[in-house]
Design an enzyme around this catalytic site. Structure first.
Site, PDB file in Angstrom:
ATOM      1  N   GLY A  61       0.800  -1.217   0.000  1.00 43.48           N
ATOM      2  CA  GLY A  61       0.000   0.000   0.000  1.00 43.48           C
ATOM      3  C   GLY A  61       0.836   1.271   0.000  1.00 43.48           C
ATOM      4  O   GLY A  61       2.075   1.246   0.061  1.00 43.48           O
ATOM      5  N   HIS A  62       0.139   2.402  -0.034  1.00 44.89           N
ATOM      6  CA  HIS A  62       0.810   3.701  -0.140  1.00 44.89           C
ATOM      7  C   HIS A  62       1.637   4.012   1.102  1.00 44.89           C
ATOM      8  O   HIS A  62       1.257   3.707   2.225  1.00 44.89           O
ATOM      9  CB  HIS A  62      -0.211   4.812  -0.386  1.00 44.89           C
ATOM     10  N   ASN A  63       2.808   4.608   0.884  1.00 50.84           N
ATOM     11  CA  ASN A  63       3.713   5.059   1.949  1.00 50.84           C
ATOM     12  C   ASN A  63       4.300   3.928   2.790  1.00 50.84           C
ATOM     13  O   ASN A  63       4.874   4.176   3.859  1.00 50.84           O
ATOM     14  CB  ASN A  63       3.031   6.077   2.868  1.00 50.84           C
TER      15      ASN A  63
END
Length: 359
Positions: free
Chosen positions: A266-268
């Site tokens: 997922g993001h980050n």
């Protein structure tokens, strides 16, 4: 990769605090980065990053802040020189930031602004949308080109492909992408905008690097994602893997990590060195996996969770809390491996005893 900047007038449009407006008068442009900072080595526009007339801003409205990321990554070159912090967590943030040795050395000239009676979260979302629309307009004005068209792959603007790298047919490469030396990218891979790929990386077919992270407001309005992805040297990524772009900053895969087929990152998310991530693992946004970890098949990690170095998750383990280093975990909720199976044996004895008494 490129870090995007907007005219400082756009930031002023959304802020009604005279204290902040007076501070902004010195600056010409601004960008948004995570509070832990970014490493400038991955960006092509270093002249903008180090221009004293450009504001490096971080907006803080929730307690999930990873100021100790220097334990996982390289020492950051750039940290924010202005923090806009939600009033509800201002005391927490001020105490948290001075616990970190890296920040003690760098924070002296930085400003922490608390906005009372102001929706800081809403400000963040509006600025993300402003950045997104400006980025889209920028590339509408540039004609992307299909280079080496007879080989059947597409390349956008501001793309660098290193020596001895092989890109197979039907690959899509977006704008502001750096691809290092001796890289292999197999057919049907999609590499979105703002991606950095180091040397000796292998990416197998049907993988997507840099798609939008999964972000929506409570009203299901889209939270725009303007960050990128960094994949360091000697990483191998299997088929049908998804690595989402960061909301701001970058999703990070460190050196020599190996990722099996059908993995979602997922993001980050930040993944350390020498990790092994096996098929069908799911890692939710902003999780941290430190060096030398093994995530066995179909294990999962909750958003914002930290997995300490040299940790192993057995198959089907779901990490819902931070996990200590140098241990093996299994089950849901995760327990140390031996305790998990002892507990299962006790539960089975209770079930067997109940069945026996029923007869």
């Amino acid at each position: 990769m490129k870090l995007h900047f907007l005219d400082i007038k756009i930031l002023k449009e959304y802020i009604y605090s005279k204290e902040v407006i007076d501070l902004l008068d010195f600056f010409e442009k601004f960008t948004i980065i995570p509070p832990e900072g970014i490493n400038s080595n991955y960006y092509s526009n270093k002249n903008e990053l180090f221009n004293p007339k450009n504001l490096i801003l971080s907006i803080i409205f929730k307690k999930r802040v990873f100021l100790e990321d220097n334990e996982l990554l390289e020492l950051n070159d750039i940290i924010p020189n202005l923090f806009i912090v939600s009033n509800e967590i201002s005391n927490w943030f001020a105490s948290r930031i001075f616990e970190i040795n890296l920040f003690k050395q760098k924070i002296n000239n930085n400003q922490i602004i608390t906005l009372s009676n102001f929706n800081v979260e809403n400000l963040f979302f509006k600025l993300l949308e402003a950045f997104y629309r400006d980025i889209q307009n920028e590339f509408k004005q540039k004609e992307s080109r299909n280079i080496l068209g007879n080989k059947g792959y597409f390349v956008g603007s501001n793309v660098v492909i290193g020596d001895n790298s092989k890109v197979y047919p039907f690959v899509y490469i977006g704008n502001n992408v750096y691809i290092g030396n001796n890289v292999k990218i197999y057919s049907n891979v999609s590499i979105y905008d703002d991606v950095y790929i180091g040397d000796n990386v292998i990416i197998h077919s049907n993988t997507t690097i840099g798609a939008d992270g999964f972000g929506y407001t409570d009203n299901l309005e889209k939270i725009y994602q303007i960050g990128g992805v960094v994949i360091k040297d000697n990483v191998e990524i299997g088929a049908n893997v998804s690595i989402d772009r960061a909301t701001i900053g970058y999703t990070f895969i460190a050196e020599n990590t190996k990722i099996d087929n059908q993995v979602q990152i997922g993001h980050n998310v930040k993944v350390g060195k020498n990790c092994r991530i096996v098929s069908k693992v799911g890692i939710a946004g902003s999780a941290r996996i430190y060096d030398n970890c093994i995530l066995a098949a179909m294990s999962g990690i909750k958003d914002g969770i930290k997995i300490g170095p040299n940790t192993i998750l057995a198959g089907n383990t779901l990490a819902t809390k931070n996990l200590e280093p140098n241990k093996i975990y299994a089950g849901y909720p995760p327990k140390e491996f031996s305790k998990h199976f002892k507990d299962l044996a006790i539960i089975q004895k209770i079930i067997d005893s109940y069945k026996k008494n029923e007869k």
